[in-house]
Scaffold this active site. Sequence first.
Site, PDB file in Angstrom:
ATOM      1  N   VAL A  82     -20.901  19.268  26.197  1.00 32.82           N
ATOM      2  CA  VAL A  82     -22.221  19.167  27.331  1.00 32.82           C
ATOM      3  C   VAL A  82     -22.023  18.173  28.399  1.00 32.82           C
ATOM      4  O   VAL A  82     -22.403  18.374  29.433  1.00 32.82           O
ATOM      5  CB  VAL A  82     -23.495  18.927  26.570  1.00 32.82           C
ATOM      6  CG1 VAL A  82     -23.638  17.545  26.161  1.00 32.82           C
ATOM      7  CG2 VAL A  82     -24.605  19.317  27.350  1.00 32.82           C
ATOM      8  N   LYS A  83     -21.250  17.282  28.259  1.00 30.77           N
ATOM      9  CA  LYS A  83     -21.025  15.852  29.268  1.00 30.77           C
ATOM     10  C   LYS A  83     -20.158  16.466  30.415  1.00 30.77           C
ATOM     11  O   LYS A  83     -19.975  15.703  31.199  1.00 30.77           O
ATOM     12  CB  LYS A  83     -20.392  14.875  28.597  1.00 30.77           C
ATOM     13  CG  LYS A  83     -21.116  14.379  27.357  1.00 30.77           C
ATOM     14  CD  LYS A  83     -22.678  13.664  28.103  1.00 30.77           C
ATOM     15  CE  LYS A  83     -23.127  12.813  27.067  1.00 30.77           C
ATOM     16  NZ  LYS A  83     -24.668  12.474  27.344  1.00 30.77           N
ATOM     17  N   ASP A  84     -19.314  17.666  30.173  1.00 36.13           N
ATOM     18  CA  ASP A  84     -18.553  18.183  31.534  1.00 36.13           C
ATOM     19  C   ASP A  84     -19.668  18.325  32.438  1.00 36.13           C
ATOM     20  O   ASP A  84     -19.339  18.114  33.843  1.00 36.13           O
ATOM     21  CB  ASP A  84     -18.030  19.552  31.189  1.00 36.13           C
ATOM     22  CG  ASP A  84     -17.074  19.334  30.278  1.00 36.13           C
ATOM     23  OD1 ASP A  84     -16.421  18.270  29.798  1.00 36.13           O
ATOM     24  OD2 ASP A  84     -16.236  20.540  30.070  1.00 36.13           O
ATOM     25  N   GLY A  96     -20.326  15.038  34.023  1.00 32.80           N
ATOM     26  CA  GLY A  96     -19.016  14.466  34.774  1.00 32.80           C
ATOM     27  C   GLY A  96     -19.263  15.068  36.288  1.00 32.80           C
ATOM     28  O   GLY A  96     -18.757  14.333  37.301  1.00 32.80           O
TER      29      GLY A  96
END
Length: 352
Positions: free
Chosen positions: A58-60, A63
Amino acid sequence: MDAPSAPPTQAPPLQAHVADGLAGAIGNTPLIRLRRASEATGCEILGKAEFMQPGGSVKDRAGLGIIEDAERRGQLVPGEPGIVVEGTAGNTGIGLTLVANARGYRSIIVVPHTQSREKLDFLRMIGADLRLVDPKPLRDPGHYVNTSRRIAEELAAKGERVIWANQFGNLANAAIHEATTGPEIWAQTAGRVDAFTCACGTGGTLTGVARALKARNPKLRIVLADPMGSGMYSWIKTGEVKAEGNSITEGIGQASAVPGNLEHGRDSIDDALQVTDPEALEQIFELQQHEGISVGGSAGINVAAAIKLARQMGPGHTIVTILCDGGARYQSKIFNPEFLRERGLPVPPWLA
């Protein structure tokens, strides 16, 4: 050679849409009906498959959101040298590094050395300048967040074009979830969603999705899922940050301070639930063994919280949560029988 017993599954027709580079491939992940959780509760429990993002988590989204925001502000300029610095448990560093690579920037990622070996190896593989530090409390100058901020400040003083991503306090984190993740959930459920729950690391996912869904249905229930060892459950319940116990999960929960992104979304959060490691591991192992869905620790917290919430609300409701990343990121920990036994945690039969 014997003929196959059944014709092969037909491949879906090719879609006309082609993603424009990495950025165009981030988002629009499917919702997966979690069969066992749904059948056990009489609710529809759906997991947003963020482990299917290009960088695996999910951190894409964070970013991409943070770097695009820096570009809009002129802090980074596509095609010109720039440096992205961040302190992270790993996944945000991966998302930032991949987007930075696609934009032509360097990345310096500060991570506690206690994080899973798989995440550290992946960061090295994709070209991050990885700086490992000892785990320290947030008040300590050596804490990974404080170390990353200091590195960014030192580079800026030398005249480098640099940003400190500051995922915990940078509201571009929550903003991209408000613009993408929340509306995707609403569209995928055709607006038939009664509750959303997920854990908080930075608070970006929870706050962004909560704001998007509450804007469309103010009665929709938003619940924070918290591991033991974190004080966010207490903060939601009492206004005081008080942590009890501990957890093996990485990247979620805060013991001593409320992240800026979570504070930003407090008015949208209705309640909180606590989840123990055994409860989370039970869901992780059952999803893998019985549904073929391999996820990490934070997803286990989320699914366990969704089941608890479903039992509170009663049958007939639709509850959405986040499947944050894949199990392969934690092979050396939550899928390592020695690691589990040392902590008195259950070992799945196929590993025992």
